[in-house]
Design a protein around this motif. Structure first.
Motif, PDB file in Angstrom:
ATOM      1  N   ALA A  71       0.993  -1.620   0.179  1.00  6.98           N
ATOM      2  CA  ALA A  71      -0.679   0.313  -0.144  1.00  6.98           C
ATOM      3  C   ALA A  71       0.946   1.433   0.011  1.00  6.98           C
ATOM      4  CB  ALA A  71      -0.844  -0.382   1.121  1.00  6.98           C
ATOM      5  N   ALA A  72       2.182   1.227   0.680  1.00  8.56           N
ATOM      6  CA  ALA A  72       2.791   2.277   0.655  1.00  8.56           C
ATOM      7  C   ALA A  72       4.259   2.446  -0.492  1.00  8.56           C
ATOM      8  CB  ALA A  72       4.106   2.109   2.329  1.00  8.56           C
ATOM      9  N   ALA A  73       3.547   1.604  -1.709  1.00  8.29           N
ATOM     10  CA  ALA A  73       4.925   1.176  -2.363  1.00  8.29           C
ATOM     11  C   ALA A  73       6.032   1.219  -1.776  1.00  8.29           C
ATOM     12  CB  ALA A  73       4.393   2.236  -3.369  1.00  8.29           C
ATOM     13  N   ASP A  74       6.100   0.484  -0.967  1.00  6.78           N
ATOM     14  CA  ASP A  74       7.870   0.172  -0.714  1.00  6.78           C
ATOM     15  C   ASP A  74       8.066  -0.885  -1.460  1.00  6.78           C
ATOM     16  OD1 ASP A  74      10.011   0.024   0.702  1.00  6.78           O
ATOM     17  OD2 ASP A  74       9.131   0.248   2.851  1.00  6.78           O
ATOM     18  N   ILE A  75       9.053  -0.692  -2.325  1.00  7.88           N
ATOM     19  CA  ILE A  75       8.747  -2.737  -3.370  1.00  7.88           C
ATOM     20  C   ILE A  75      10.392  -3.481  -1.842  1.00  7.88           C
ATOM     21  CG2 ILE A  75      10.403  -0.170  -4.757  1.00  7.88           C
ATOM     22  CD1 ILE A  75       9.017  -3.353  -5.521  1.00  7.88           C
ATOM     23  N   GLN A  76      11.308  -2.008  -1.633  1.00 10.33           N
ATOM     24  CA  GLN A  76      12.180  -2.786  -0.848  1.00 10.33           C
ATOM     25  C   GLN A  76      12.083  -3.373   0.031  1.00 10.33           C
ATOM     26  OE1 GLN A  76      15.083  -2.634  -2.163  1.00 10.33           O
ATOM     27  NE2 GLN A  76      14.402  -2.079  -3.828  1.00 10.33           N
ATOM     28  N   THR A  77      10.829  -3.027   0.645  1.00  7.43           N
ATOM     29  CA  THR A  77       9.842  -4.357   1.594  1.00  7.43           C
ATOM     30  C   THR A  77       9.662  -5.294   1.339  1.00  7.43           C
ATOM     31  OG1 THR A  77      10.150  -2.717   3.296  1.00  7.43           O
ATOM     32  CG2 THR A  77       9.143  -4.365   4.099  1.00  7.43           C
ATOM     33  N   VAL A  78       9.082  -5.099   0.584  1.00  7.14           N
ATOM     34  CA  VAL A  78       8.345  -6.487   0.057  1.00  7.14           C
ATOM     35  C   VAL A  78       9.618  -7.310  -0.812  1.00  7.14           C
ATOM     36  CG1 VAL A  78       6.790  -6.959  -2.352  1.00  7.14           C
ATOM     37  CG2 VAL A  78       5.987  -4.885  -0.880  1.00  7.14           C
ATOM     38  N   LEU A  79      10.908  -6.705  -1.286  1.00  3.92           N
ATOM     39  CA  LEU A  79      11.281  -7.803  -2.577  1.00  3.92           C
ATOM     40  C   LEU A  79      11.981  -8.753  -1.599  1.00  3.92           C
ATOM     41  CD1 LEU A  79      12.736  -5.850  -4.525  1.00  3.92           C
ATOM     42  CD2 LEU A  79      11.514  -7.534  -5.521  1.00  3.92           C
ATOM     43  N   GLN A  80      11.906  -8.017   0.148  1.00  6.38           N
ATOM     44  CA  GLN A  80      13.133  -8.825   1.346  1.00  6.38           C
ATOM     45  C   GLN A  80      11.942  -9.965   1.781  1.00  6.38           C
ATOM     46  OE1 GLN A  80      14.182  -5.958   3.913  1.00  6.38           O
ATOM     47  NE2 GLN A  80      16.062  -4.556   2.842  1.00  6.38           N
ATOM     48  N   LEU A  81      10.784  -9.402   1.338  1.00  6.47           N
ATOM     49  CA  LEU A  81       9.676 -10.373   2.217  1.00  6.47           C
ATOM     50  C   LEU A  81       9.969 -12.246   0.968  1.00  6.47           C
ATOM     51  CD1 LEU A  81       6.911  -8.442   2.570  1.00  6.47           C
ATOM     52  CD2 LEU A  81       8.955  -9.473   4.771  1.00  6.47           C
ATOM     53  N   MET A  82      10.389 -11.876  -0.275  1.00  6.64           N
ATOM     54  CA  MET A  82      10.495 -12.871  -1.009  1.00  6.64           C
ATOM     55  C   MET A  82      11.620 -13.461  -1.337  1.00  6.64           C
ATOM     56  SD  MET A  82       9.511 -11.103  -4.543  1.00  6.64           S
ATOM     57  CE  MET A  82       8.788  -9.808  -3.867  1.00  6.64           C
ATOM     58  N   ASP A  83      11.254 -15.055  -1.557  1.00  6.12           N
ATOM     59  CA  ASP A  83      12.674 -16.100  -2.358  1.00  6.12           C
ATOM     60  C   ASP A  83      13.649 -15.207  -3.573  1.00  6.12           C
ATOM     61  OD1 ASP A  83      14.581 -18.055  -0.576  1.00  6.12           O
ATOM     62  OD2 ASP A  83      14.448 -18.262  -3.537  1.00  6.12           O
ATOM     63  N   GLU A  84      14.556 -15.581  -3.396  1.00  9.53           N
ATOM     64  CA  GLU A  84      15.499 -14.719  -4.915  1.00  9.53           C
ATOM     65  C   GLU A  84      14.182 -15.303  -6.438  1.00  9.53           C
ATOM     66  OE1 GLU A  84      18.745 -14.176  -7.141  1.00  9.53           O
ATOM     67  OE2 GLU A  84      19.264 -13.663  -5.182  1.00  9.53           O
ATOM     68  N   ASP A  85      14.608 -16.715  -6.448  1.00 11.20           N
ATOM     69  CA  ASP A  85      13.765 -17.620  -7.200  1.00 11.20           C
ATOM     70  C   ASP A  85      12.175 -17.968  -7.282  1.00 11.20           C
ATOM     71  OD1 ASP A  85      13.718 -20.007  -5.047  1.00 11.20           O
ATOM     72  OD2 ASP A  85      14.782 -21.328  -6.407  1.00 11.20           O
ATOM     73  N   VAL A  86      11.913 -16.953  -6.079  1.00 12.05           N
ATOM     74  CA  VAL A  86      10.121 -16.722  -6.135  1.00 12.05           C
ATOM     75  C   VAL A  86       9.260 -17.255  -7.581  1.00 12.05           C
ATOM     76  CG1 VAL A  86       9.997 -14.407  -6.102  1.00 12.05           C
ATOM     77  CG2 VAL A  86       7.651 -15.668  -5.039  1.00 12.05           C
ATOM     78  N   VAL A  87       7.686 -17.212  -7.057  1.00  6.49           N
ATOM     79  CA  VAL A  87       7.517 -17.696  -8.398  1.00  6.49           C
ATOM     80  C   VAL A  87       5.581 -17.671  -8.203  1.00  6.49           C
ATOM     81  CG1 VAL A  87       6.205 -19.726 -10.255  1.00  6.49           C
ATOM     82  CG2 VAL A  87       8.847 -20.421  -8.903  1.00  6.49           C
ATOM     83  N   TYR A  88       5.253 -16.967  -9.252  1.00  5.35           N
ATOM     84  CA  TYR A  88       3.605 -16.357  -9.253  1.00  5.35           C
ATOM     85  C   TYR A  88       2.739 -16.955 -10.346  1.00  5.35           C
ATOM     86  CZ  TYR A  88       5.642 -13.180  -5.732  1.00  5.35           C
ATOM     87  OH  TYR A  88       6.248 -12.289  -4.450  1.00  5.35           O
ATOM     88  N   LEU A  89       2.168 -17.567 -10.096  1.00  2.86           N
ATOM     89  CA  LEU A  89       1.130 -18.316 -11.068  1.00  2.86           C
ATOM     90  C   LEU A  89       0.123 -17.050 -11.053  1.00  2.86           C
ATOM     91  CD1 LEU A  89       1.012 -22.010 -10.502  1.00  2.86           C
ATOM     92  CD2 LEU A  89       2.531 -20.966 -11.880  1.00  2.86           C
ATOM     93  N   ILE A  90      -0.710 -16.735 -12.216  1.00  2.00           N
ATOM     94  CA  ILE A  90      -1.375 -15.502 -12.419  1.00  2.00           C
ATOM     95  C   ILE A  90      -2.351 -16.721 -13.454  1.00  2.00           C
ATOM     96  CG2 ILE A  90      -2.422 -13.045 -12.898  1.00  2.00           C
ATOM     97  CD1 ILE A  90       0.252 -12.675 -11.446  1.00  2.00           C
ATOM     98  N   PRO A  91      -3.873 -16.402 -13.208  1.00  2.00           N
ATOM     99  CA  PRO A  91      -4.579 -16.873 -14.443  1.00  2.00           C
ATOM    100  C   PRO A  91      -4.998 -15.880 -15.623  1.00  2.00           C
ATOM    101  CG  PRO A  91      -6.089 -16.290 -12.692  1.00  2.00           C
ATOM    102  CD  PRO A  91      -4.671 -15.836 -12.189  1.00  2.00           C
ATOM    103  N   GLY A  92      -4.635 -16.857 -17.307  1.00  2.00           N
ATOM    104  CA  GLY A  92      -4.126 -16.490 -18.178  1.00  2.00           C
ATOM    105  C   GLY A  92      -2.849 -15.644 -18.040  1.00  2.00           C
ATOM    106  N   GLN A  93      -1.616 -16.078 -17.369  1.00  2.00           N
ATOM    107  CA  GLN A  93      -0.558 -15.028 -17.558  1.00  2.00           C
ATOM    108  C   GLN A  93       0.325 -16.365 -17.694  1.00  2.00           C
ATOM    109  OE1 GLN A  93       0.298 -11.694 -16.211  1.00  2.00           O
ATOM    110  NE2 GLN A  93      -1.503 -10.879 -15.862  1.00  2.00           N
ATOM    111  N   PRO A  94       1.222 -16.447 -18.471  1.00  3.82           N
ATOM    112  CA  PRO A  94       3.139 -17.368 -17.823  1.00  3.82           C
ATOM    113  C   PRO A  94       3.231 -17.015 -16.586  1.00  3.82           C
ATOM    114  CG  PRO A  94       3.542 -15.863 -19.510  1.00  3.82           C
ATOM    115  CD  PRO A  94       2.098 -16.014 -19.200  1.00  3.82           C
ATOM    116  N   PRO A  95       3.538 -18.413 -15.942  1.00  8.44           N
ATOM    117  CA  PRO A  95       4.241 -17.508 -14.794  1.00  8.44           C
ATOM    118  C   PRO A  95       5.371 -16.943 -15.010  1.00  8.44           C
ATOM    119  CG  PRO A  95       4.457 -20.328 -15.283  1.00  8.44           C
ATOM    120  CD  PRO A  95       3.922 -20.119 -16.507  1.00  8.44           C
TER     121      PRO A  95
END
Length: 129
Positions: free
Chosen positions: A19-43
């Motif tokens: 919500a605060a557009a704090d990308i650095q904090t968000v990135l610290q919460l995910m693994d470097e090789d994270v994978v997102y599955l989103i309908p209608g899009q490639p991983p």
């Protein structure tokens, strides 16, 4: 602090940072090789790919969300979390908001330092009518 509480804190931090557009904090919460599955899009693979999409939205949209955790299960260094998620995106400076909601299923992995990180995420949000 229990593993479950650490995961709850990760999700709360993610929602606040997004919500605060704090990308650095968000990135610290995910693994470097994270994978997102989103309908209608490639991983979407990797932290860098996520960062590029997030950064492209900064200043163009405001995002606000609500996460309602339904279940957390922990087994060793892996855990999964099922949430009901609603995300409202408002184009800036004064566009009409749109909301997507639905379920997510996230797999988290504990790193060598003992921190839980988002590792895999299946996002099943659809546009509310």
């Amino acid at each position: 602090m229990t593993d479950e509480q650490q995961i709850r804190d990760l999700i709360a931090t993610w929602m606040r940072a997004s919500a605060a557009a704090d990308i650095q904090t968000v990135l610290q919460l995910m693994d470097e090789d994270v994978v997102y599955l989103i309908p209608g899009q490639p991983p979407m693979r990797g932290r860098d790919k996520f960062a590029a999409g997030f950064e492209a939205s900064i200043g163009r949209y405001h995002m606000d969300g609500k996460s309602d955790i339904q279940e957390i299960q922990v087994d060793g260094n892996l855990a999964y979390c099922w949430t009901k998620l609603a995300v409202t995106v408002t184009p800036l400076p004064a566009g009409a908001p749109s909301t997507r909601s639905g379920n997510t299923l996230s797999v988290l992995r504990k790193n060598a330092a003992g921190r839980w990180l988002l590792w895999r995420d299946a996002n099943l949000l659809t546009l509310d009518k």
